[in-house]
Scaffold this motif. Sequence first.
Motif, PDB file in Angstrom:
ATOM      1  N   GLU A 120       0.820  -1.213   0.000  1.00 39.75           N
ATOM      2  CA  GLU A 120       0.000   0.000   0.000  1.00 39.75           C
ATOM      3  C   GLU A 120       0.854   1.263   0.000  1.00 39.75           C
ATOM      4  O   GLU A 120       0.443   2.289  -0.530  1.00 39.75           O
ATOM      5  CB  GLU A 120      -0.948   0.020   1.208  1.00 39.75           C
ATOM      6  CG  GLU A 120      -2.022  -1.034   1.163  1.00 39.75           C
ATOM      7  CD  GLU A 120      -2.939  -0.904  -0.048  1.00 39.75           C
ATOM      8  OE1 GLU A 120      -3.089   0.216  -0.593  1.00 39.75           O
ATOM      9  OE2 GLU A 120      -3.501  -1.931  -0.467  1.00 39.75           O
ATOM     10  N   ASN A 129       0.808   5.809  -0.683  1.00 43.67           N
ATOM     11  CA  ASN A 129       0.087   6.239   0.512  1.00 43.67           C
ATOM     12  C   ASN A 129       1.072   6.597   1.609  1.00 43.67           C
ATOM     13  O   ASN A 129       1.970   5.816   1.921  1.00 43.67           O
ATOM     14  CB  ASN A 129      -0.842   5.123   1.020  1.00 43.67           C
ATOM     15  CG  ASN A 129      -1.999   4.887   0.090  1.00 43.67           C
ATOM     16  OD1 ASN A 129      -2.729   5.800  -0.240  1.00 43.67           O
ATOM     17  ND2 ASN A 129      -2.152   3.650  -0.351  1.00 43.67           N
ATOM     18  N   ARG A 134      -4.920   5.865   6.742  1.00 44.65           N
ATOM     19  CA  ARG A 134      -5.379   5.313   5.460  1.00 44.65           C
ATOM     20  C   ARG A 134      -4.749   3.942   5.205  1.00 44.65           C
ATOM     21  O   ARG A 134      -5.420   3.014   4.752  1.00 44.65           O
ATOM     22  CB  ARG A 134      -5.048   6.275   4.323  1.00 44.65           C
ATOM     23  CG  ARG A 134      -5.489   5.778   2.972  1.00 44.65           C
ATOM     24  CD  ARG A 134      -5.393   6.893   1.938  1.00 44.65           C
ATOM     25  NE  ARG A 134      -5.541   6.406   0.584  1.00 44.65           N
ATOM     26  CZ  ARG A 134      -6.685   6.049   0.024  1.00 44.65           C
ATOM     27  NH1 ARG A 134      -7.809   6.117   0.721  1.00 44.65           N
ATOM     28  NH2 ARG A 134      -6.728   5.618  -1.214  1.00 44.65           N
TER      29      ARG A 134
END
Length: 147
Positions: A120, A129, A134
């Motif tokens: 991610e 990210n 998040r």
Amino acid sequence: MLLAVLIANSEGNILVERFNGVPAEERLHWRTFLVKLGADNLKGVKNEELLVANHKSVYIVYTVLGDVSIFVVGKDEYDELALSEAIFVITTALKDVCGKAPTERLFLDKYGKICLCLDEIVWKGLLENTDKDRIKRLVRLKPPTEF
């Protein structure tokens, strides 16, 4: 482009590696170079103290977190400053997943979740990210509730 993210234990064994845009025949060179760089320079370094190197027109930022060494390699727009941001996000995610600075055993126990976090954070050689919350939401493996 972020060329590589590599995490090794204190003996120099590679625990996780992610290469982007690096030909397969060059990966062994990078593995051995980074492990040797860590063995030469990371003795006595405090947790999350960043070290910087330059090799073959690429930048390398590396550090120690608990029992593991983290190396991030980049080129072009990913200079020392951008790599220091990337390594900060990675160390923060590792501490969140493990609950503290990881020992090798704790790292291996949480291996799957750590790999999800790395996927991610870095996507196809780009820092995707950087927000801690998040990243936590994305690795829950539950359908998103907000759009």
